[in-house]
Motif scaffolding. Structure first.
Motif, PDB file in Angstrom:
ATOM      1  N   PHE A 253       0.859  -1.181   0.000  1.00  0.00           N
ATOM      2  CA  PHE A 253       0.000   0.000   0.000  1.00  0.00           C
ATOM      3  C   PHE A 253       0.896   1.232   0.000  1.00  0.00           C
ATOM      4  CE2 PHE A 253      -2.632  -3.324   1.542  1.00  0.00           C
ATOM      5  CZ  PHE A 253      -3.960  -2.966   1.375  1.00  0.00           C
ATOM      6  N   ILE A 254       0.822   2.007  -1.053  1.00  0.00           N
ATOM      7  CA  ILE A 254       1.579   3.257  -1.127  1.00  0.00           C
ATOM      8  C   ILE A 254       0.585   4.391  -0.926  1.00  0.00           C
ATOM      9  CG2 ILE A 254       3.048   4.719  -2.549  1.00  0.00           C
ATOM     10  CD1 ILE A 254       3.983   2.185  -3.981  1.00  0.00           C
ATOM     11  N   ASP A 259      -2.260  12.419   4.376  1.00  0.00           N
ATOM     12  CA  ASP A 259      -3.377  12.798   3.508  1.00  0.00           C
ATOM     13  C   ASP A 259      -4.000  11.536   2.918  1.00  0.00           C
ATOM     14  OD1 ASP A 259      -5.236  14.034   1.914  1.00  0.00           O
ATOM     15  OD2 ASP A 259      -3.786  14.759   0.426  1.00  0.00           O
ATOM     16  N   PRO A 260      -4.797  10.797   3.720  1.00  0.00           N
ATOM     17  CA  PRO A 260      -5.396   9.562   3.205  1.00  0.00           C
ATOM     18  C   PRO A 260      -6.431   9.786   2.110  1.00  0.00           C
ATOM     19  CG  PRO A 260      -6.270  10.093   5.376  1.00  0.00           C
ATOM     20  CD  PRO A 260      -5.143  11.047   5.124  1.00  0.00           C
ATOM     21  N   GLY A 281     -14.644  10.081  -0.068  1.00  0.00           N
ATOM     22  CA  GLY A 281     -15.031  10.469   1.283  1.00  0.00           C
ATOM     23  C   GLY A 281     -14.392   9.499   2.246  1.00  0.00           C
ATOM     24  N   ALA A 282     -14.651   9.664   3.549  1.00  0.00           N
ATOM     25  CA  ALA A 282     -14.014   8.766   4.517  1.00  0.00           C
ATOM     26  C   ALA A 282     -14.754   8.802   5.841  1.00  0.00           C
ATOM     27  CB  ALA A 282     -12.559   9.159   4.737  1.00  0.00           C
ATOM     28  N   ARG A 283     -14.694   7.670   6.528  1.00  0.00           N
ATOM     29  CA  ARG A 283     -15.082   7.613   7.935  1.00  0.00           C
ATOM     30  C   ARG A 283     -13.799   7.579   8.761  1.00  0.00           C
ATOM     31  NH1 ARG A 283     -15.848   4.241  12.455  1.00  0.00           N
ATOM     32  NH2 ARG A 283     -17.590   5.012  13.717  1.00  0.00           N
ATOM     33  N   ARG A 284     -13.722   8.443   9.776  1.00  0.00           N
ATOM     34  CA  ARG A 284     -12.555   8.518  10.648  1.00  0.00           C
ATOM     35  C   ARG A 284     -13.007   8.429  12.100  1.00  0.00           C
ATOM     36  NH1 ARG A 284      -8.399  11.964   7.855  1.00  0.00           N
ATOM     37  NH2 ARG A 284      -9.282  12.600   5.848  1.00  0.00           N
ATOM     38  N   ALA A 322     -16.337   0.148  -6.938  1.00  0.00           N
ATOM     39  CA  ALA A 322     -16.592   0.761  -5.636  1.00  0.00           C
ATOM     40  C   ALA A 322     -16.046  -0.114  -4.507  1.00  0.00           C
ATOM     41  CB  ALA A 322     -18.087   0.975  -5.448  1.00  0.00           C
ATOM     42  N   GLY A 323     -15.421   0.542  -3.524  1.00  0.00           N
ATOM     43  CA  GLY A 323     -14.903  -0.185  -2.380  1.00  0.00           C
ATOM     44  C   GLY A 323     -14.287   0.744  -1.362  1.00  0.00           C
ATOM     45  N   VAL A 324     -13.476   0.160  -0.469  1.00  0.00           N
ATOM     46  CA  VAL A 324     -12.854   0.924   0.607  1.00  0.00           C
ATOM     47  C   VAL A 324     -11.393   0.531   0.754  1.00  0.00           C
ATOM     48  CG1 VAL A 324     -14.992   1.206   1.924  1.00  0.00           C
ATOM     49  CG2 VAL A 324     -13.513  -0.771   2.372  1.00  0.00           C
ATOM     50  N   THR A 325     -10.636   1.439   1.344  1.00  0.00           N
ATOM     51  CA  THR A 325      -9.339   1.117   1.926  1.00  0.00           C
ATOM     52  C   THR A 325      -9.433   1.441   3.415  1.00  0.00           C
ATOM     53  OG1 THR A 325      -8.518   3.317   1.357  1.00  0.00           O
ATOM     54  CG2 THR A 325      -8.007   1.520  -0.167  1.00  0.00           C
ATOM     55  N   GLU A 326      -8.386   1.064   4.150  1.00  0.00           N
ATOM     56  CA  GLU A 326      -8.412   1.317   5.594  1.00  0.00           C
ATOM     57  C   GLU A 326      -6.995   1.369   6.126  1.00  0.00           C
ATOM     58  OE1 GLU A 326     -11.556  -0.489   8.154  1.00  0.00           O
ATOM     59  OE2 GLU A 326      -9.845  -1.529   9.052  1.00  0.00           O
TER      60      GLU A 326
END
Length: 332
Positions: A253-254, A259-260, A281-284, A322-326
């Motif tokens: 993961f780079i 700045d995610p 967007g993001a959930r934090r 569509a998906g997520v990273t974490e």
């Protein structure tokens, strides 16, 4: 789910994750896992009851994706307390319409996690009620309501088991894309889920006091992947492609941790996946409860690039999947 051996590049899941001799059955498998009974572990993996109570972590997570909305819901059992979270993100305009978490009481008073991914997990406290099962998700809280139904998986489930430095044994169950029906209701609008895709993550293990990982997950009905770098190594890295399940190598993961929301470059060392993730967007959530802490960001967005089942195989394009990273650290 019955696994078609011709549709999987992995061996069938064992009858129990802990074998008759008390040794964990380690590896990547296709099918539903059973027997996550860590009290039956034999040396050198056995631990005393108090250690198991403090280090036993379980979670049940579901993602729902349509062209218009992305939702994620999870129930987490930390051993000494429980928690849950949920959010709904409008993909059309980048609005995080609902984003909540709720802590539960100690023990099984608020949360009851399923024994495996074939069971049902529940959370109930105050005005929040969540039920996650193998064929659906129901959520009620003041900010968000979800009624979602999943079709049976048409591709094998992934079961991954492995040893964890500083902990003992961990196992996780991941699904590929599941056909979706139902509805999401927020303060702003009602969102139909028909034609969308669900996926789930059931994880159960004895983890170290401090645990960190990066994760990527994205699915449609023909193509999907799950990638992790951190405490579990490459154990759970896998690709779903046209109904077949393929193991993947270690993931890199780079990302700019400061700045995610900048693009992420994610690839595997076996040259079977190379994608760029663009967050929308993001959930934090950052928490420090003295005895425990967590730093967490889960961007929502799309992946573009390519995948293939073997290093010699043809590349399959990935276009705005569509998906997520974490990026997650926990002291628990």
């Amino acid at each position: 789910m019955k696994v078609d051996p011709a549709a999987a590049a992995l061996a069938a899941a064992p009858a129990s994750v802990v074998g008759p001799d008390g040794r964990p059955v380690l590896g990547r498998f296709a099918g539903l896992g059973r027997g996550f009974d860590w009290a039956r572990l034999a040396p050198p993996h056995a631990r005393n009851p108090l250690w198991r109570r403090l280090h036993h972590k379980r979670w049940h997570y579901v993602a729902l994706a349509t062209e218009r909305i992305f939702c994620a819901v999870a129930i987490v059992d930390l051993g000494w307390m429980s928690t849950c979270f949920g959010y709904a993100f409008d993909r059309s305009d980048g609005d995080m319409m609902a984003n909540f978490s709720e802590d539960g009481l100690p023990g099984r008073f608020s949360a009851r996690l399923a024994d495996d991914a074939g069971g049902t997990s529940r959370f109930e406290r105050r005005a929040t009620r969540i039920e996650i099962g193998p064929d659906g998700l129901t959520l009620r809280c003041p900010w968000l309501e979800i009624d979602a139904a999943f079709a049976p998986a048409h591709s094998p489930l992934l079961l991954a088991t492995g040893l964890v430095p500083g902990g003992a044994v961990h196992a996780t169950q991941k699904s590929g894309g599941l056909a979706l029906e139902g509805e999401v209701r927020t303060w702003r609008d009602e969102y139909a889920l028909a034609g969308g895709v669900a996926s789930f993550d059931y994880s159960n293990g004895l983890l170290p006091r401090e645990t960190a990982w990066r994760w990527a997950s994205a699915h449609d009905l023909a193509l999907g992947f799950n990638l992790q770098a951190g405490y579990f190594g490459a154990c759970e890295n896998a690709l779903w492609l046209d109904g077949a399940l393929h193991p993947l190598g270690p993931a890199r993961f780079i990302v700019d941790r400061k700045d995610p929301m900048a693009p992420w470059h994610v690839f595997t060392e076996d040259d079977c996946l190379d994608v760029v993730f663009t967050p929308d967007g993001a959930r934090r959530q950052d928490r420090n409860m003295r005895i425990a802490a967590s730093r967490y960001v889960q961007p929502v967005g799309t992946f573009t690039g390519w995948v293939r089942s073997t290093p010699e195989g043809p590349k399959r394009p990935v276009e705005r999947l569509a998906g997520v990273t974490e990026d997650h650290f926990s002291r628990w």
